[in-house]
Design a protein around this motif. Structure first.
Motif, mmCIF file in Angstrom:
data_model
loop_
_atom_site.group_PDB
_atom_site.id
_atom_site.type_symbol
_atom_site.label_atom_id
_atom_site.label_comp_id
_atom_site.label_asym_id
_atom_site.label_seq_id
_atom_site.Cartn_x
_atom_site.Cartn_y
_atom_site.Cartn_z
ATOM 1 N N GLN A 44 0.839 -1.205 0.000
ATOM 2 C CA GLN A 44 0.000 0.000 0.000
ATOM 3 C C GLN A 44 0.875 1.257 0.000
ATOM 4 O O GLN A 44 0.579 2.232 -0.708
ATOM 5 C CB GLN A 44 -0.922 -0.007 1.224
ATOM 6 C CG GLN A 44 -1.934 -1.145 1.258
ATOM 7 C CD GLN A 44 -3.092 -0.944 0.297
ATOM 8 O OE1 GLN A 44 -3.151 0.050 -0.423
ATOM 9 N NE2 GLN A 44 -4.017 -1.893 0.256
ATOM 10 N N GLU A 45 1.961 1.225 0.777
ATOM 11 C CA GLU A 45 2.870 2.372 0.820
ATOM 12 C C GLU A 45 3.535 2.596 -0.534
ATOM 13 O O GLU A 45 3.705 3.726 -0.977
ATOM 14 C CB GLU A 45 3.923 2.154 1.909
ATOM 15 C CG GLU A 45 3.367 2.244 3.326
ATOM 16 C CD GLU A 45 4.405 1.890 4.383
ATOM 17 O OE1 GLU A 45 5.596 1.722 4.026
ATOM 18 O OE2 GLU A 45 4.016 1.777 5.564
ATOM 19 N N GLU A 48 1.062 4.181 -2.951
ATOM 20 C CA GLU A 48 0.846 5.598 -2.642
ATOM 21 C C GLU A 48 2.049 6.437 -3.061
ATOM 22 O O GLU A 48 1.906 7.509 -3.659
ATOM 23 C CB GLU A 48 0.580 5.760 -1.149
ATOM 24 C CG GLU A 48 0.245 7.189 -0.753
ATOM 25 C CD GLU A 48 -0.138 7.303 0.717
ATOM 26 O OE1 GLU A 48 -0.260 8.450 1.189
ATOM 27 O OE2 GLU A 48 -0.318 6.263 1.381
#
Length: 206
Positions: A44-45, A48
């Motif tokens: 997820q990081e 992003e």
């Protein structure tokens, strides 16, 4: 009488994943993809940080078949499909095998796209489709000769599929598509309100 042959053919393999065992439960696979995405903080990081819409495990998880039994079964099925495609392509593997190089989850939300790209260093690439709501993006494939058609006039909109510069495939849940890794492809804008979920993979010559 003139003879016109088709040369330098580009092949696309499409089949139901279930055509080769073991059986992979589509609902279990869908749930597994969602749970993995929710728990994968590193993935997820990365998404992003890199402006990737939705979620992909490509840069974070390299051992899905080891972590989740359903992905082990999925790979066994994909191995059989890739073997069938390699035979159709009449590849001379010289006693070696095509083996899975990487396998990753893609979850594309409404409005998400995946830009045009190829898969370097691989032989066969593909995707199996886990969730395809109405309006979900097709797969867009590009004629590999496109960059060399410098002064070439456009094709008629009604031309045959094998003459088109771009071909769109609208797979169903449970389908698997395979193509040679040098084929440029993309996922256009996802117009569905629900997420488009797929699992993509590469095979190398080992």
């Amino acid at each position: 009488m003139a003879q016109i042959d088709s040369l330098f053919v580009t092949r696309l393999y499409r089949a139901a994943l279930s055509e080769h065992g073991p059986t992979v439960d589509p609902e279990e696979l869908q749930n597994s993809c969602i749970v993995i995405a929710e728990d994968d903080d590193a993935g997820q990081e990365w998404c992003e940080k890199n402006g990737y819409p939705g979620y992909t495990s490509y840069a974070s998880l390299t051992d899905l078949p080891w972590r989740f039994p359903i992905f082990t079964d999925l790979v066994k099925s994909l191995d059989a499909h890739v073997s069938a495609f390699a035979k159709d392509l009449e590849l001379d593997l010289d006693g070696r095998k095509l083996v899975l190089e990487d396998l990753w989850i893609n979850i594309l939300p409404e409005g998400g796209t995946h830009a045009s790209h190829i898969h370097p260093h691989s032989v066969i690439s593909g995707t199996t489709y886990v969730q395809m709501p109405e309006g979900a993006s097709a797969l867009k494939l590009e004629d590999p000769r496109h960059a060399m058609m410098m002064a070439h006039p456009p094709r008629l909109k009604t031309c045959r599929d094998e003459l088109k510069t771009f071909v769109y495939q609208s797979p169903k849940v449970g389908d698997v598509l395979l193509w040679e890794s040098f084929i440029r492809h993309e996922v256009p804008l996802n117009m569905a309100e629900e997420e488009r979920i797929s699992v993509s993979f590469n095979y190398r010559w080992d």
